[in-house]
Motif scaffolding. Structure first.
Motif, PDB file in Angstrom:
ATOM      1  N   LYS A 113      65.283  24.908  27.398  1.00  0.00           N
ATOM      2  CA  LYS A 113      64.111  24.532  26.623  1.00  0.00           C
ATOM      3  C   LYS A 113      62.900  25.383  26.971  1.00  0.00           C
ATOM      4  CE  LYS A 113      65.646  19.779  26.257  1.00  0.00           C
ATOM      5  NZ  LYS A 113      65.328  18.390  26.493  1.00  0.00           N
ATOM      6  N   GLU A 114      63.091  26.536  27.582  1.00  0.00           N
ATOM      7  CA  GLU A 114      61.964  27.334  28.039  1.00  0.00           C
ATOM      8  C   GLU A 114      61.220  28.030  26.907  1.00  0.00           C
ATOM      9  OE1 GLU A 114      64.593  31.240  29.186  1.00  0.00           O
ATOM     10  OE2 GLU A 114      64.419  29.590  30.595  1.00  0.00           O
ATOM     11  N   ASN A 115      61.827  28.180  25.729  1.00  0.00           N
ATOM     12  CA  ASN A 115      61.164  28.855  24.616  1.00  0.00           C
ATOM     13  C   ASN A 115      60.165  27.974  23.900  1.00  0.00           C
ATOM     14  OD1 ASN A 115      62.645  31.106  25.123  1.00  0.00           O
ATOM     15  ND2 ASN A 115      64.150  30.728  23.531  1.00  0.00           N
ATOM     16  N   VAL A 116      60.181  26.695  24.158  1.00  0.00           N
ATOM     17  CA  VAL A 116      59.323  25.753  23.464  1.00  0.00           C
ATOM     18  C   VAL A 116      58.266  25.264  24.453  1.00  0.00           C
ATOM     19  CG1 VAL A 116      59.271  23.605  22.153  1.00  0.00           C
ATOM     20  CG2 VAL A 116      61.268  25.076  22.031  1.00  0.00           C
ATOM     21  N   ASP A 117      57.048  25.046  23.973  1.00  0.00           N
ATOM     22  CA  ASP A 117      55.976  24.557  24.835  1.00  0.00           C
ATOM     23  C   ASP A 117      56.404  23.280  25.546  1.00  0.00           C
ATOM     24  OD1 ASP A 117      53.487  25.440  22.379  1.00  0.00           O
ATOM     25  OD2 ASP A 117      54.384  26.633  23.966  1.00  0.00           O
ATOM     26  N   THR A 166      64.912  26.643  17.357  1.00  0.00           N
ATOM     27  CA  THR A 166      65.372  27.480  18.474  1.00  0.00           C
ATOM     28  C   THR A 166      66.881  27.364  18.653  1.00  0.00           C
ATOM     29  OG1 THR A 166      63.250  27.121  19.577  1.00  0.00           O
ATOM     30  CG2 THR A 166      65.045  27.973  20.914  1.00  0.00           C
ATOM     31  N   VAL A 167      67.396  26.152  18.582  1.00  0.00           N
ATOM     32  CA  VAL A 167      68.844  25.930  18.739  1.00  0.00           C
ATOM     33  C   VAL A 167      69.594  26.594  17.589  1.00  0.00           C
ATOM     34  CG1 VAL A 167      70.648  24.167  18.701  1.00  0.00           C
ATOM     35  CG2 VAL A 167      68.604  23.816  20.066  1.00  0.00           C
ATOM     36  N   PHE A 168      69.097  26.403  16.360  1.00  0.00           N
ATOM     37  CA  PHE A 168      69.751  27.007  15.196  1.00  0.00           C
ATOM     38  C   PHE A 168      69.756  28.530  15.313  1.00  0.00           C
ATOM     39  CE2 PHE A 168      68.668  23.214  12.227  1.00  0.00           C
ATOM     40  CZ  PHE A 168      69.725  22.509  12.753  1.00  0.00           C
ATOM     41  N   THR A 169      68.661  29.108  15.777  1.00  0.00           N
ATOM     42  CA  THR A 169      68.569  30.567  15.895  1.00  0.00           C
ATOM     43  C   THR A 169      69.589  31.094  16.892  1.00  0.00           C
ATOM     44  OG1 THR A 169      66.233  30.497  15.313  1.00  0.00           O
ATOM     45  CG2 THR A 169      67.025  32.481  16.406  1.00  0.00           C
ATOM     46  N   LYS A 170      69.732  30.415  18.026  1.00  0.00           N
ATOM     47  CA  LYS A 170      70.720  30.855  19.019  1.00  0.00           C
ATOM     48  C   LYS A 170      72.138  30.740  18.466  1.00  0.00           C
ATOM     49  CE  LYS A 170      67.870  30.009  22.966  1.00  0.00           C
ATOM     50  NZ  LYS A 170      67.918  30.054  24.385  1.00  0.00           N
ATOM     51  N   ARG A 171      72.417  29.651  17.739  1.00  0.00           N
ATOM     52  CA  ARG A 171      73.754  29.490  17.148  1.00  0.00           C
ATOM     53  C   ARG A 171      73.998  30.535  16.060  1.00  0.00           C
ATOM     54  NH1 ARG A 171      74.681  23.546  15.327  1.00  0.00           N
ATOM     55  NH2 ARG A 171      76.668  24.439  14.700  1.00  0.00           N
ATOM     56  N   ILE A 172      72.985  30.857  15.281  1.00  0.00           N
ATOM     57  CA  ILE A 172      73.121  31.864  14.227  1.00  0.00           C
ATOM     58  C   ILE A 172      73.431  33.219  14.835  1.00  0.00           C
ATOM     59  CG2 ILE A 172      71.794  33.174  12.516  1.00  0.00           C
ATOM     60  CD1 ILE A 172      70.478  30.459  11.757  1.00  0.00           C
ATOM     61  N   LYS A 173      72.741  33.567  15.918  1.00  0.00           N
ATOM     62  CA  LYS A 173      73.014  34.849  16.584  1.00  0.00           C
ATOM     63  C   LYS A 173      74.437  34.889  17.130  1.00  0.00           C
ATOM     64  CE  LYS A 173      68.275  35.956  17.764  1.00  0.00           C
ATOM     65  NZ  LYS A 173      67.279  36.108  18.820  1.00  0.00           N
ATOM     66  N   LYS A 219      55.669  25.355   8.280  1.00  0.00           N
ATOM     67  CA  LYS A 219      54.624  26.155   7.634  1.00  0.00           C
ATOM     68  C   LYS A 219      53.718  25.270   6.792  1.00  0.00           C
ATOM     69  CE  LYS A 219      53.956  30.436   5.118  1.00  0.00           C
ATOM     70  NZ  LYS A 219      54.598  31.552   4.456  1.00  0.00           N
ATOM     71  N   ARG A 220      54.298  24.276   6.147  1.00  0.00           N
ATOM     72  CA  ARG A 220      53.524  23.354   5.318  1.00  0.00           C
ATOM     73  C   ARG A 220      52.600  22.496   6.180  1.00  0.00           C
ATOM     74  NH1 ARG A 220      57.808  21.379   2.730  1.00  0.00           N
ATOM     75  NH2 ARG A 220      57.872  19.477   3.933  1.00  0.00           N
ATOM     76  N   LYS A 221      53.087  22.081   7.365  1.00  0.00           N
ATOM     77  CA  LYS A 221      52.312  21.201   8.238  1.00  0.00           C
ATOM     78  C   LYS A 221      51.264  21.950   9.055  1.00  0.00           C
ATOM     79  CE  LYS A 221      54.255  17.368   7.156  1.00  0.00           C
ATOM     80  NZ  LYS A 221      53.524  16.354   6.437  1.00  0.00           N
ATOM     81  N   SER A 222      51.654  23.083   9.648  1.00  0.00           N
ATOM     82  CA  SER A 222      50.736  23.823  10.518  1.00  0.00           C
ATOM     83  C   SER A 222      51.120  25.296  10.523  1.00  0.00           C
ATOM     84  CB  SER A 222      50.798  23.264  11.938  1.00  0.00           C
ATOM     85  OG  SER A 222      50.078  24.083  12.816  1.00  0.00           O
ATOM     86  N   ASN A 223      50.273  26.100   9.924  1.00  0.00           N
ATOM     87  CA  ASN A 223      50.555  27.524   9.825  1.00  0.00           C
ATOM     88  C   ASN A 223      50.534  28.190  11.208  1.00  0.00           C
ATOM     89  OD1 ASN A 223      51.282  29.704   8.284  1.00  0.00           O
ATOM     90  ND2 ASN A 223      49.190  30.389   7.988  1.00  0.00           N
ATOM     91  N   GLU A 224      49.712  27.680  12.133  1.00  0.00           N
ATOM     92  CA  GLU A 224      49.654  28.273  13.482  1.00  0.00           C
ATOM     93  C   GLU A 224      50.972  28.067  14.224  1.00  0.00           C
ATOM     94  OE1 GLU A 224      46.738  25.623  14.244  1.00  0.00           O
ATOM     95  OE2 GLU A 224      45.288  26.661  12.985  1.00  0.00           O
ATOM     96  N   ARG A 225      51.527  26.854  14.123  1.00  0.00           N
ATOM     97  CA  ARG A 225      52.815  26.594  14.770  1.00  0.00           C
ATOM     98  C   ARG A 225      53.901  27.476  14.173  1.00  0.00           C
ATOM     99  NH1 ARG A 225      53.584  20.373  14.019  1.00  0.00           N
ATOM    100  NH2 ARG A 225      55.740  20.937  14.436  1.00  0.00           N
ATOM    101  N   VAL A 248      57.773  31.898  14.767  1.00  0.00           N
ATOM    102  CA  VAL A 248      58.381  33.101  14.165  1.00  0.00           C
ATOM    103  C   VAL A 248      58.206  34.279  15.115  1.00  0.00           C
ATOM    104  CG1 VAL A 248      58.127  34.763  12.291  1.00  0.00           C
ATOM    105  CG2 VAL A 248      58.225  32.350  11.784  1.00  0.00           C
ATOM    106  N   LYS A 249      57.025  34.369  15.730  1.00  0.00           N
ATOM    107  CA  LYS A 249      56.770  35.467  16.657  1.00  0.00           C
ATOM    108  C   LYS A 249      57.609  35.334  17.917  1.00  0.00           C
ATOM    109  CE  LYS A 249      52.988  37.905  18.870  1.00  0.00           C
ATOM    110  NZ  LYS A 249      51.562  37.930  19.134  1.00  0.00           N
ATOM    111  N   SER A 250      57.725  34.106  18.460  1.00  0.00           N
ATOM    112  CA  SER A 250      58.453  33.928  19.714  1.00  0.00           C
ATOM    113  C   SER A 250      59.960  34.151  19.549  1.00  0.00           C
ATOM    114  CB  SER A 250      58.199  32.538  20.281  1.00  0.00           C
ATOM    115  OG  SER A 250      58.788  31.558  19.474  1.00  0.00           O
ATOM    116  N   LEU A 251      60.498  33.825  18.360  1.00  0.00           N
ATOM    117  CA  LEU A 251      61.930  34.013  18.142  1.00  0.00           C
ATOM    118  C   LEU A 251      62.259  35.376  17.539  1.00  0.00           C
ATOM    119  CD1 LEU A 251      62.901  30.491  16.762  1.00  0.00           C
ATOM    120  CD2 LEU A 251      63.337  31.421  19.029  1.00  0.00           C
ATOM    121  N   GLY A 252      61.245  36.096  17.100  1.00  0.00           N
ATOM    122  CA  GLY A 252      61.480  37.422  16.529  1.00  0.00           C
ATOM    123  C   GLY A 252      62.141  37.368  15.173  1.00  0.00           C
TER     124      GLY A 252
END
Length: 82
Positions: free
Chosen positions: A5-9, A23-30, A64-70, A75-79
């Motif tokens: 869980k280190e990638n998430v605040d 994050t979990v979906f991205t790792k499984r997709i890779k 994106k709909r709820k909070s553009n900053e999040r 997107v930046k942290s997962l590349g």
């Protein structure tokens, strides 16, 4: 499947949060993408990969709909290419 869980605040480390799910979906997709490079005819895995990509896309649009900053930070942290 264990995921660090280190990638998430630290305040958003619950496994139900959208950021953690993405994050979990991205790792499984890779992982599945690497599997499909070796096993080109594995159509069941390809179908599962497409489902995961769709789920991640829905969660990203929700964030994106709820909070553009999040959205921008995840997107930046997962590349991701967005």
């Amino acid at each position: 499947m264990t995921v660090k869980k280190e990638n998430v605040d630290s305040e958003k480390q619950s496994s139900g949060s959208s950021e953690f799910q993405i994050t979990v979906f991205t790792k499984r997709i890779k992982n599945l993408t690497e599997h499909l490079k070796l096993n080109k005819k594995d159509h069941n895995t390809r179908r599962g990969l497409m489902r995961l990509v769709g789920k991640r896309k829905k969660l990203l649009s929700y964030i994106k709909r709820k909070s553009n900053e999040r959205y921008e930070s995840i997107v930046k942290s997962l590349g991701l290419r967005r």
